[in-house]
Design a protein around this motif. Structure first.
Motif, short mmCIF file in Angstrom:
data_model
loop_
_atom_site.label_atom_id
_atom_site.label_comp_id
_atom_site.label_asym_id
_atom_site.label_seq_id
_atom_site.Cartn_x
_atom_site.Cartn_y
_atom_site.Cartn_z
N GLU A 67 0.84 -1.19 0.00
CA GLU A 67 0.00 0.00 0.00
C GLU A 67 0.87 1.24 0.00
O GLU A 67 1.70 1.44 0.90
N THR A 68 0.72 2.07 -1.01
CA THR A 68 1.50 3.30 -1.11
C THR A 68 0.92 4.37 -0.18
O THR A 68 0.07 4.08 0.67
N ILE A 69 1.38 5.61 -0.33
CA ILE A 69 0.92 6.70 0.53
C ILE A 69 0.01 7.63 -0.27
O ILE A 69 -0.20 7.45 -1.46
N TYR A 70 -0.49 8.65 0.41
CA TYR A 70 -1.37 9.64 -0.22
C TYR A 70 -0.81 11.02 0.04
O TYR A 70 -0.61 11.37 1.21
N PRO A 71 -0.50 11.79 -1.00
CA PRO A 71 -0.62 11.48 -2.42
C PRO A 71 0.54 10.58 -2.87
O PRO A 71 1.67 10.72 -2.41
N SER A 72 0.24 9.69 -3.81
CA SER A 72 1.22 8.69 -4.24
C SER A 72 2.08 9.24 -5.38
O SER A 72 2.04 8.75 -6.51
N SER A 118 -5.30 7.97 -4.70
CA SER A 118 -5.46 7.37 -3.37
C SER A 118 -5.00 5.92 -3.38
O SER A 118 -5.23 5.19 -4.36
N PRO A 119 -4.38 5.46 -2.29
CA PRO A 119 -4.01 4.04 -2.19
C PRO A 119 -5.21 3.12 -2.26
O PRO A 119 -5.06 1.92 -2.52
N GLY A 120 -6.41 3.68 -2.06
CA GLY A 120 -7.62 2.86 -2.11
C GLY A 120 -8.09 2.51 -3.51
O GLY A 120 -9.01 1.70 -3.67
N LYS A 121 -7.49 3.11 -4.54
CA LYS A 121 -7.87 2.77 -5.91
C LYS A 121 -7.60 1.28 -6.17
O LYS A 121 -6.58 0.73 -5.74
#
Length: 433
Positions: A44-49, A375-378
């Motif tokens: 899981e990356t960060i926001y903003p990625s 977003s990491p949620g994509k």
């Protein structure tokens, strides 16, 4: 704290996605790396990625709102080409390379973001000439290790064409190989950008992107050979990772056009920003909206909530500043907006609020075919982590980890401590001493 390895080599393949793993598993040198590796297929990356916050999170173990690098470029609406968060001074708190240096370990960093002027032994910073009177080599020399960079440019400078890809990554790889062979640093951070460049210019699944992955396999092979030839392969932990994924898009959302039409941005006679009460700062797949007063904030809130109800406007959701902070982003922004799939944000103040992207505009550098920052949620937007060598358990698969977990894990390998971090050590991949 006990060290688990003598040498740690971190190879960041910018924009490497979980979706790339099937291809990596067919390539000889990535196959060699993966053969006994500990791996996480869903990082899981960060926001903003985006790249600079991502790489700062990797070496601090913290989210952007804590380490201070909240996007790639500074908020400079009056500048046609804003400066980037190039310098170490932008980072709040300590980093992996700071702690390594303090512990007496030798350090090297090649094009690792946000390291300009950092105290690194063998240092080629990622920084580019951003003024007409600046020269690229001089700017690099002033912000890194002068003698080291002079040697690398003398030996391998013929391979590069300024900062163009794929030549730049070939130059960095040659410099990495030489540094391994002659310096044998305890910590080495290497950032390779070829894949990210090709995806921006040609699209996520383009032939150019696939060719870049194949070039990365060749580069990885050269680096693995250098470790073996230098006699430190068995004493080295090798990590290959991505910082974010990427998504294709066909429309550019230009919120600054709407802010201009609302009287919140004023232009000069040359069409450049003269003054502003609200400004959209793009992270490509997301954007911050900064305001100067509460009246502007109320007007922007009303505008954004009128836009989000229509999917054709390209906005998936709107966050207030404190909500953005809860996700690790910049709570100092009044708002943060997320783009829908197929859209991304730019900072243009001209034209229509939404532009259809055509090949000619991409070729001219106005737009791109694919971006990150989302977003990491994509869905299908995670990145990858692969580690092998000293201190790493063999053939272990971690179901899920976060980008902020990497720094604390690297610190544990080197017997260092980053202090209280947002991330945690991934104990499942580490051998006990």
């Amino acid at each position: 704290m006990t060290r688990l390895t003598d040498h740690l080599l971190v190879l960041s393949f910018d924009c490497l996605s979980s979706l790339d793993l099937p291809m990596l598993e067919t390539l000889p040198h990535f196959q060699e790396l993966l053969d006994k590796a500990a791996i996480c297929r869903q990082v899981e990356t960060i926001y903003p990625s985006v790249t600079y916050p991502c790489h700062t999170s990797i070496v601090t173990g913290n989210f952007p709102n804590r380490h201070g690098v909240v996007t790639n470029t500074l908020l400079q609406p009056n500048r046609p080409s804003p400066d980037w968060y190039w310098h170490r001074r932008h980072i709040k708190g300590t980093t992996l390379y700071d702690e390594a240096k303090q512990a007496g370990l030798s350090t090297a960093a090649l094009l690792w973001p946000v390291t300009a002027k950092a105290k690194i032994d063998y240092h080629m910073p990622e920084i580019f000439a951003n003024r007409p009177w600046h020269h690229q080599i001089a700017v690099s020399f002033m912000n890194g290790s002068k003698r080291y960079q002079l040697e690398m440019n003398r030996k391998f400078g013929h391979q590069r064409k300024g900062i163009a890809q794929p030549e730049l990554d070939d130059f960095v790889t040659a410099s990495t190989v030489h540094t391994i062979q002659t310096k044998k640093p305890n910590l080495m951070l290497v950032h390779l950008v070829d894949l990210d460049t090709q995806r921006h210019h040609h699209g996520f699944s383009s032939e150019e992107a696939h060719a870049a992955i194949q070039r990365h396999d060749r580069r990885l092979g050269e680096i693995l050979s250098a470790l073996k030839e230098s006699g430190i392969y068995e004493q080295t932990t090798i990590v290959a990772l991505g910082d974010h994924s990427s998504l294709d898009h066909s429309r550019a959302v230009k919120l600054n056009v709407l802010l201009k039409e609302s009287g919140l941005i004023q232009l000069n006679g040359r069409g450049m920003v003269k003054d502003w009460q609200a400004y959209c700062k793009s992270n490509d797949g997301s954007a911050y909206i900064y305001v100067k007063d509460e009246q502007a904030k109320d007007r922007v809130r009303a505008l954004l909530h009128s836009l989000v109800v229509n999917e054709d406007n390209g906005i998936e959701f709107v966050l207030e500043g404190p909500e953005a902070g809860l996700r690790g982003a910049d709570e100092q922004a009044a708002f943060m907006v997320e783009a829908r799939r197929g859209f991304y944000f730019t900072e243009h103040v001209d034209g229509e609020p939404i532009d259809v992207i055509i090949a000619e505009d991409v070729a001219a550098g106005k737009y791109t075919h694919a971006s990150h920052g989302y977003s990491p949620g994509k869905e299908e937007y995670s990145t990858v982590f692969m580690a092998t060598g000293k201190g790493i358990r063999q053939n272990v698969e971690i179901e899920h980890m976060r980008l902020v977990d990497e720094g604390p894990t690297f610190a544990r390998l080197l017997g260092l401590d980053l202090g209280k971090t947002d991330g945690k050590v991934v104990e499942g991949i580490l051998k006990s001493k």
